[in-house]
Design an enzyme around this catalytic site. Structure first.
Site, short mmCIF file in Angstrom:
data_model
loop_
_atom_site.label_atom_id
_atom_site.label_comp_id
_atom_site.label_asym_id
_atom_site.label_seq_id
_atom_site.Cartn_x
_atom_site.Cartn_y
_atom_site.Cartn_z
CG ASP A 15 -1.77 1.16 1.39
OD1 ASP A 15 -1.57 2.16 0.67
OD2 ASP A 15 -2.68 1.11 2.25
CB ILE A 16 1.55 3.79 -2.59
CG1 ILE A 16 2.79 4.57 -3.04
CG2 ILE A 16 0.32 4.68 -2.60
CD1 ILE A 16 2.78 4.97 -4.50
N GLY A 37 -9.80 4.99 -5.48
CA GLY A 37 -8.54 4.30 -5.72
C GLY A 37 -7.41 4.80 -4.85
CB VAL A 38 -3.77 5.00 -5.50
CG1 VAL A 38 -3.59 5.93 -6.65
CG2 VAL A 38 -2.54 4.99 -4.62
CG ASP A 39 -6.86 11.12 -5.81
OD1 ASP A 39 -6.14 11.71 -4.98
OD2 ASP A 39 -7.58 11.72 -6.65
CB SER A 122 -3.59 5.55 -16.47
OG SER A 122 -3.61 6.94 -16.55
N GLY A 124 -6.17 1.73 -13.09
CA GLY A 124 -7.38 1.36 -12.35
C GLY A 124 -8.61 1.88 -13.07
CB VAL A 125 -10.87 4.67 -12.08
CG1 VAL A 125 -12.08 5.40 -12.62
CG2 VAL A 125 -11.16 4.19 -10.67
CE1 TYR A 126 -9.75 8.83 -14.48
CE2 TYR A 126 -7.51 9.64 -14.74
CZ TYR A 126 -8.81 9.85 -14.35
OH TYR A 126 -9.19 11.06 -13.83
#
Ligand code: AR6
Length: 177
Positions: A15-16, A37-39, A122, A124-126
């Site tokens: 996990d970043i 997501g990560v954001d 990019s 994941g969702v993208y």
């Protein structure tokens, strides 16, 4: 693990938000005001001060990146990079993704960061195809390192084993003569 000049590149399943590095890169959107997501994970872990800081930045173009402090994260800085949404590949997606990695390393160099961790921007969702994204990520980092002399360690933080395997394979491919 791959060594290029004075720098090591490695993939990890992690996990970043837990990494105590000089900078973690966020896969943000053009508003820079958070998301999923990560954001979402980065904003949750950093606390509200990160959002307040981001609100002052006036957004960010796709392919570009902006730097903030990390607040409650173990990382000192967050580099918010905006990857492209995948539309089939004919809308400059590859160049825009490469630009995210270049701009992030430029900002890391300006802040004199020694270590930096990237998520799979990019992917994941993208919906960017993961194999191609991984090739672009590794290639662009290697190509940009000579212009980012402060950077001694690059971590590709993978959320799952499948992504880790892609980075490992690509790093191995680059390491063999
Ligand atoms: N640590 C490391 N990797 C992660 C983590 C984590 N904590 N969480 C997810 N990933 P995504 P994008 C992986 O969707 O495709 C947001 O809403 C994930 O498995 O986070 O660039 C933004 O606000 C995937 O491999 O980013 C934007 O609107 C990778 O990180 C949009 O999503 C990226 O997935 C950006 O989409």
């Amino acid at each position: 693990m791959l060594t290029i000049g004075h720098c090591t590149l490695e993939a990890r399943v992690v996990d970043i938000t837990t990494l105590a590095v000089d900078a973690i890169v966020n896969a943000a959107n053009t508003s820079l005001l958070g998301g999923g997501g990560v954001d979402g994970a980065i904003h949750r872990a950093a606390g509200r001060e990160l959002l307040r800081d981001c609100e002052k930045l006036g957004g960010c173009a796709t392919g570009d990146a902006k730097l903030t402090r990390g607040y409650q994260l173990p990382a000192t800085y967050v580099i918010h990079a905006v990857g492209p949404v995948w539309h089939g590949g004919a809308r400059g997606e590859a160049d825009l993704l490469a630009s995210c990695y270049r701009r992030s390393l430029e900002l890391a160099q300006q802040a004199q960061c020694k270590d930096i961790a990237f998520p799979a921007i990019s992917c994941g969702v993208y919906r960017f195809p993961a194999d191609q994204a991984v090739r672009i990520a590794v290639h662009t980092v290697i190509e940009t390192l000579p212009h980012a002399a402060s950077v001694e360690r690059v971590v590709f933080a993978c959320f799952d084993d499948a992504m880790f395997a892609r980075y490992e394979a690509e790093l191995e491919r680059r390491a063999s003569p």
